[in-house]
Design a protein around this motif. Structure first.
Motif, short mmCIF file in Angstrom:
data_model
loop_
_atom_site.label_atom_id
_atom_site.label_comp_id
_atom_site.label_asym_id
_atom_site.label_seq_id
_atom_site.Cartn_x
_atom_site.Cartn_y
_atom_site.Cartn_z
N HIS A 111 0.52 -4.82 11.99
CA HIS A 111 -0.90 -4.20 12.07
C HIS A 111 -0.79 -2.79 11.66
O HIS A 111 -1.48 -2.19 10.95
CB HIS A 111 -1.40 -4.05 13.49
CG HIS A 111 -2.49 -3.35 13.69
ND1 HIS A 111 -3.76 -3.93 13.34
CD2 HIS A 111 -2.94 -2.16 14.08
CE1 HIS A 111 -4.59 -2.82 13.55
NE2 HIS A 111 -4.21 -1.97 13.95
N GLY A 112 0.72 -2.20 11.86
CA GLY A 112 0.85 -1.03 11.33
C GLY A 112 1.04 -0.55 9.87
O GLY A 112 0.93 0.25 9.22
N SER A 113 1.59 -1.89 9.27
CA SER A 113 1.59 -1.95 7.64
C SER A 113 0.18 -2.50 7.12
O SER A 113 -0.29 -3.44 7.45
CB SER A 113 2.58 -2.99 7.44
OG SER A 113 2.60 -3.21 5.99
N GLN A 168 5.71 2.01 7.43
CA GLN A 168 5.71 2.93 6.06
C GLN A 168 7.00 2.37 5.24
O GLN A 168 6.22 2.37 4.10
CB GLN A 168 5.96 4.32 6.93
CG GLN A 168 6.07 5.24 5.61
CD GLN A 168 6.56 6.56 6.22
OE1 GLN A 168 6.62 6.86 7.22
NE2 GLN A 168 6.28 7.65 5.31
N LYS A 169 7.71 2.06 5.61
CA LYS A 169 8.90 1.53 4.54
C LYS A 169 8.37 0.28 4.09
O LYS A 169 8.51 0.13 2.47
CB LYS A 169 10.15 1.43 5.26
CG LYS A 169 10.66 2.62 5.75
CD LYS A 169 11.10 3.69 4.53
CE LYS A 169 12.17 3.48 3.71
NZ LYS A 169 12.44 4.43 2.90
N ILE A 170 7.60 -0.83 4.57
CA ILE A 170 7.24 -1.75 3.92
C ILE A 170 6.03 -1.55 2.79
O ILE A 170 6.41 -1.90 1.72
CB ILE A 170 6.71 -2.76 4.90
CG1 ILE A 170 8.08 -3.43 5.81
CG2 ILE A 170 5.73 -4.05 4.45
CD1 ILE A 170 7.38 -4.27 7.12
N ASP A 171 5.20 -0.71 3.36
CA ASP A 171 4.21 -0.42 2.38
C ASP A 171 4.52 0.34 1.10
O ASP A 171 4.05 0.32 -0.06
CB ASP A 171 2.96 0.43 3.14
CG ASP A 171 2.39 -0.39 4.04
OD1 ASP A 171 2.46 -1.57 4.10
OD2 ASP A 171 1.47 0.21 4.80
N GLU A 172 5.30 1.36 1.43
CA GLU A 172 6.06 2.35 0.21
C GLU A 172 6.72 1.47 -0.70
O GLU A 172 6.48 1.66 -1.90
CB GLU A 172 6.91 3.31 0.61
CG GLU A 172 6.43 4.17 1.54
CD GLU A 172 7.35 5.35 2.03
OE1 GLU A 172 6.84 6.48 2.12
OE2 GLU A 172 8.51 4.96 1.86
N MET A 203 -3.14 5.07 7.06
CA MET A 203 -2.95 6.40 7.70
C MET A 203 -1.35 6.52 7.96
O MET A 203 -1.08 7.42 8.77
CB MET A 203 -3.79 6.38 9.08
CG MET A 203 -5.28 6.44 8.76
SD MET A 203 -5.77 7.94 7.79
CE MET A 203 -5.65 9.25 9.08
N ASN A 204 -0.40 5.76 7.68
CA ASN A 204 0.88 5.72 7.93
C ASN A 204 1.67 6.63 7.24
O ASN A 204 2.95 6.66 7.16
CB ASN A 204 1.51 4.28 8.18
CG ASN A 204 1.23 3.34 6.73
OD1 ASN A 204 1.23 4.09 5.84
ND2 ASN A 204 1.79 2.18 6.73
#
Length: 316
Positions: A29-31, A118-122, A222-223
């Motif tokens: 969910h956070g990603s 954050q790391k996954i999305d980046e 928003m992460n």
């Protein structure tokens, strides 16, 4: 230096199983990327092969009543998902753990979710610190397929017009199912007006305003992973972004280890000397863009399920 490794059974009181499930669900969910992408069944090995349609069948007219019918064929290509490890270490003073009234997991859970997401999305969106075995990022994929639209003063046409960022996805034969945009785009969209001067996005005084472009849901991660110097928005068919998890979040509790800075090799924490315990969380996952052939664009080098709306100083 000795490391005291405690098993999952030993950690039952400290890390209950519902918390483990909550964290892996929280990461998804956070990603923003995993939330919008399509999850495949869990991987059973480090690599997983996908069969992707690579050649379409062709039909032929038959010449007369006795004409000979021709044959055709279809072909599939292989794409491989490779699971790579993502990890984080959370040092906690023993004095804090000894405080029974202090909600440790209430503090740790959101930090783990934030760090992993954050790391996954980046990595997936922009290729930041991505594992070497992973495919090119969405930004690189769109750039190579000429699916980048540079921002101008006419935002409406940039997004919705002929040759706009949504049209770029459709030109590759995919429906745009979602839009991920930088937070600064909210102000830009709120300022958009139609030909009569009416705002395109109207606020509902009785509920949360839902943003959409041409009926396509629009979200604002928003992460902290969405870099608005590289892209203002990513539009695409998010069913074409697939991921699989090889290993859910697992833990090790360290109490004698020395934690160093990977870059400088300097000691950050000496757990034994500083009366600290470090919780190490690890997960493994991989992703891919199947990008199957279709009738709109048979050339894979020119076909992309994603398009990027780039800031004026970047796009090409």
């Amino acid at each position: 230096m000795a490391v005291n490794t405690i098993t999952r059974a030993d950690l039952a009181g400290l890390i209950p199983e519902p918390v483990t499930r909550e964290i892996i669900q929280g990461v998804a969910h956070g990603s923003a990327v995993l939330q919008m992408g399509r999850r495949l069944p869990n991987m059973t090995a480090k690599t997983q092969t996908m069969q992707v349609l690579d050649m379409l069948p062709t039909a032929y007219w038959v010449d007369g009543d006795t004409g000979i019918k021709q044959t055709t064929k279809m072909a599939w290509n292989k794409k491989r998902i490779t699971a790579e490890e993502l990890a984080v270490i959370v040092p906690i003073p023993e004095a804090v753990l000894d405080d029974a009234s202090y909600d440790i997991w209430g503090e740790v859970r959101p930090r783990l979710v934030e760090a992993f997401g954050q790391k996954i999305d980046e990595a997936i969106l922009f290729g930041v610190d991505k594992p070497a075995s992973w495919r090119k990022s969405i930004l690189e994929t769109a750039t190579e397929a000429d699916a980048v639209v540079t921002a101008t003063t006419d935002t409406f046409t940039d997004l919705l017009g002929v040759g706009g960022v949504i049209a770029k996805v459709e030109e590759s034969g995919f429906p745009a199912t979602g839009i991920m945009a930088a937070v600064k785009m909210r102000a830009v969209l709120r300022g958009l007006k139609d030909t009569t001067g009416q705002p395109i996005f109207k606020s509902d005084m009785q509920g949360t305003t839902q943003y959409a472009l041409d009926g396509i849901p629009l979200s604002f991660p928003m992460n902290g992973a969405f870099d608005d110097t590289k892209a203002l928005a990513v539009v695409g068919d998010f069913s074409q972004l697939v991921y699989a998890i090889r290993q859910d979040v697992t833990y090790k509790l360290l109490d004698q280890a020395t934690i160093i800075d990977p870059a400088t090799k300097e000691v950050i924490y000496s757990l034994a000397q500083q009366d600290m315990i470090a919780l190490r969380a690890v997960m493994r996952l991989g992703w891919e863009i199947p990008n199957p052939i279709n009738s709109f664009q048979p050339d894979e080098s020119k076909r992309s399920p994603f398009a990027v709306y780039a800031p004026a100083a970047v796009g090409g």
